[in-house]
Design a protein around this motif. Sequence first.
Motif, PDB file in Angstrom:
ATOM      1  N   LEU A  65       2.858  61.990 -30.027  1.00  0.00           N
ATOM      2  CA  LEU A  65       4.298  61.783 -30.211  1.00  0.00           C
ATOM      3  C   LEU A  65       4.952  60.891 -29.135  1.00  0.00           C
ATOM      4  N   PRO A  66       4.765  61.189 -27.827  1.00  0.00           N
ATOM      5  CA  PRO A  66       5.404  60.322 -26.821  1.00  0.00           C
ATOM      6  C   PRO A  66       4.940  58.867 -26.928  1.00  0.00           C
ATOM      7  N   ASP A  67       3.653  58.686 -27.278  1.00  0.00           N
ATOM      8  CA  ASP A  67       3.155  57.314 -27.443  1.00  0.00           C
ATOM      9  C   ASP A  67       3.837  56.622 -28.617  1.00  0.00           C
ATOM     10  N   ALA A  68       3.983  57.389 -29.720  1.00  0.00           N
ATOM     11  CA  ALA A  68       4.625  56.800 -30.903  1.00  0.00           C
ATOM     12  C   ALA A  68       6.066  56.426 -30.567  1.00  0.00           C
ATOM     13  N   LEU A  69       6.748  57.329 -29.845  1.00  0.00           N
ATOM     14  CA  LEU A  69       8.133  57.059 -29.438  1.00  0.00           C
ATOM     15  C   LEU A  69       8.200  55.805 -28.552  1.00  0.00           C
ATOM     16  N   THR A  70       7.265  55.738 -27.592  1.00  0.00           N
ATOM     17  CA  THR A  70       7.225  54.576 -26.691  1.00  0.00           C
ATOM     18  C   THR A  70       6.991  53.296 -27.487  1.00  0.00           C
ATOM     19  N   PHE A  71       6.085  53.386 -28.453  1.00  0.00           N
ATOM     20  CA  PHE A  71       5.768  52.193 -29.256  1.00  0.00           C
ATOM     21  C   PHE A  71       7.009  51.700 -30.010  1.00  0.00           C
ATOM     22  N   VAL A  72       7.691  52.652 -30.661  1.00  0.00           N
ATOM     23  CA  VAL A  72       8.883  52.273 -31.451  1.00  0.00           C
ATOM     24  C   VAL A  72       9.961  51.697 -30.530  1.00  0.00           C
ATOM     25  N   LEU A  73      10.192  52.402 -29.411  1.00  0.00           N
ATOM     26  CA  LEU A  73      11.260  51.988 -28.491  1.00  0.00           C
ATOM     27  C   LEU A  73      10.974  50.608 -27.882  1.00  0.00           C
ATOM     28  N   THR A  74       9.748  50.438 -27.373  1.00  0.00           N
ATOM     29  CA  THR A  74       9.461  49.159 -26.705  1.00  0.00           C
ATOM     30  C   THR A  74       9.419  48.015 -27.715  1.00  0.00           C
ATOM     31  N   SER A  75       8.959  48.296 -28.949  1.00  0.00           N
ATOM     32  CA  SER A  75       8.967  47.232 -29.969  1.00  0.00           C
ATOM     33  C   SER A  75      10.396  46.757 -30.186  1.00  0.00           C
ATOM     34  N   ARG A  76      11.318  47.749 -30.262  1.00  0.00           N
ATOM     35  CA  ARG A  76      12.736  47.402 -30.464  1.00  0.00           C
ATOM     36  C   ARG A  76      13.277  46.606 -29.281  1.00  0.00           C
ATOM     37  N   LEU A  77      12.928  47.080 -28.077  1.00  0.00           N
ATOM     38  CA  LEU A  77      13.434  46.405 -26.871  1.00  0.00           C
ATOM     39  C   LEU A  77      12.862  44.992 -26.735  1.00  0.00           C
ATOM     40  N   LEU A  78      11.638  44.815 -27.223  1.00  0.00           N
ATOM     41  CA  LEU A  78      11.045  43.465 -27.135  1.00  0.00           C
ATOM     42  C   LEU A  78      11.682  42.528 -28.158  1.00  0.00           C
ATOM     43  N   ARG A  79      12.051  43.121 -29.316  1.00  0.00           N
ATOM     44  CA  ARG A  79      12.724  42.291 -30.335  1.00  0.00           C
ATOM     45  C   ARG A  79      14.146  41.939 -29.898  1.00  0.00           C
ATOM     46  N   ASN A  80      14.879  42.953 -29.393  1.00  0.00           N
ATOM     47  CA  ASN A  80      16.265  42.737 -28.917  1.00  0.00           C
ATOM     48  C   ASN A  80      16.334  43.086 -27.444  1.00  0.00           C
ATOM     49  N   PRO A  81      15.977  42.166 -26.557  1.00  0.00           N
ATOM     50  CA  PRO A  81      15.976  42.489 -25.128  1.00  0.00           C
ATOM     51  C   PRO A  81      17.349  42.975 -24.677  1.00  0.00           C
ATOM     52  N   PRO A  82      17.371  44.053 -23.884  1.00  0.00           N
ATOM     53  CA  PRO A  82      18.661  44.598 -23.434  1.00  0.00           C
ATOM     54  C   PRO A  82      19.331  43.655 -22.446  1.00  0.00           C
ATOM     55  N   PRO A  83      20.673  43.685 -22.395  1.00  0.00           N
ATOM     56  CA  PRO A  83      21.361  42.858 -21.391  1.00  0.00           C
ATOM     57  C   PRO A  83      21.023  43.371 -19.995  1.00  0.00           C
ATOM     58  N   ALA A  84      21.258  42.522 -19.005  1.00  0.00           N
ATOM     59  CA  ALA A  84      20.868  42.847 -17.626  1.00  0.00           C
ATOM     60  C   ALA A  84      21.407  44.217 -17.197  1.00  0.00           C
ATOM     61  N   GLY A  85      22.635  44.536 -17.619  1.00  0.00           N
ATOM     62  CA  GLY A  85      23.261  45.779 -17.188  1.00  0.00           C
ATOM     63  C   GLY A  85      22.584  47.032 -17.741  1.00  0.00           C
ATOM     64  N   ARG A  86      21.807  46.895 -18.838  1.00  0.00           N
ATOM     65  CA  ARG A  86      21.186  48.065 -19.465  1.00  0.00           C
ATOM     66  C   ARG A  86      19.708  48.214 -19.107  1.00  0.00           C
ATOM     67  N   ILE A  87      19.202  47.263 -18.314  1.00  0.00           N
ATOM     68  CA  ILE A  87      17.771  47.283 -17.987  1.00  0.00           C
ATOM     69  C   ILE A  87      17.387  48.590 -17.289  1.00  0.00           C
TER      70      ILE A  87
END
Length: 390
Positions: A65-87
Amino acid sequence: MSAELYDQIIPENRGEVDAHCVRTLFERARQATQLAPLGTLFIFWVVYATAGLPLALGWMIVNTLPDALTFVLTSRLLRNPPPAGRIAYWHNWQVVLRILQGLCWGSAVVVFHIPDDPTAFNDIAILAVLAAVTATNVVSMAPSFRTVAGFCISTLLVPILYSVWLGDVIHIKIAVALGLLLLVELQFGWDAYRQFAGGVHQLVLNQKIRKQLELRNIELGELNQKLRVIAIHDQLTGLYNRHFMVDQIERQRELFARHGNICSIVLFDIDHFKQINDRYGHAVGDDVLVAFSRRVETLLRQGDALGRYGGEEFVLVLPMTDLNAALHLAERIRSAMAGSPLVFQPEEITVTASFGVAQLEQGEDADHWLLRADQALYRAKENGRNRAVA
Ligand SMILES: Nc1nc2c(ncn2[C@@H]2O[C@H](COP(=O)(O)OP(=O)(O)OP(=O)(O)O)[C@@H](O)[C@H]2O)c(=O)[nH]1
């Protein structure tokens, strides 16, 4: 080398270095989650016979589960990189997920421990996987020491405490070995992070230097352009200066010698200009020179070059123009000047000018050509001024 650079990171660059590191962490975390199922499957394979299928499967699912969550989250973050303030916010989430993941891995030792097994086979096989998983994380999570530390501690702490709690010789030895492994991994993790961040710092510095160089280059280009303009123009009237006009005259001589392109020049001079200065002052004299220049400009064709040759003396270079046409133009300028005043407050000032015209002759050099125009101008002055003479 790059670890030393880490120590030199100035506060001003810290944010950028951290942002670069965390972005790389996202990529690496996603890759790591794709490899993690191998370790999970290995533990499942080792324990399912003794622990029973439901427990082994249940643990496998929870551990994924944590790996799946990490995969989904990081895929999203790589597609839409967060602004500097949210890093920093998303960095914290990575740490939390890695800690959860570590606790799941570590729990395997407790969940699948076989009591009274003198070989401690399950424990040792699982711990071999945990050692491999934490060691690879030290490398892959190098961009974030917090992530490395969070993962290694949460993975190994449960087995260490559990082994101490069991208290038999073999588990005490396991606890000591795991404790040492944890210390070594933390030390390596810190070094790897410093090296990585140092390299990123170098990159950030290079980018800043490149940007500054690009800006400097643009500024230099603009400055050069300004210098080029200044170098060939007269400051007061904005007309070409003498240096440029002499070059033009020489160029026209070459064109005539090579291609037979005819050309004429007109030297002209405002009449009795000294009296204007004496009567109205030098500043008004300057204004007259400027207004005179603007009016002459309105009478020229494109391709004619007008320059200030000296104080109140001007020169016109007229390519593809014979003597008659040049005389005609000179006459046009003369009558325009004499016919209406250059308007100035509080008085209107009319100026006249005298013109010497010369067409370039075969075999003649630029100096001689200019000399003939000058002689014609002299004759125009001698003959009463306000006239054009060839
Ligand atoms: N205001 C002003 N005067 C200038 C400038 N350059 C030269 N002069 C003046 O122009 C005058 C030229 O005087 P002269 O050479 O005697 O010629 P002139 O009075 O025009 O008489 P002729 O050319 O013989 O008709 C001098 O008084 C110079 O000081 C300038 O940039 N600004």
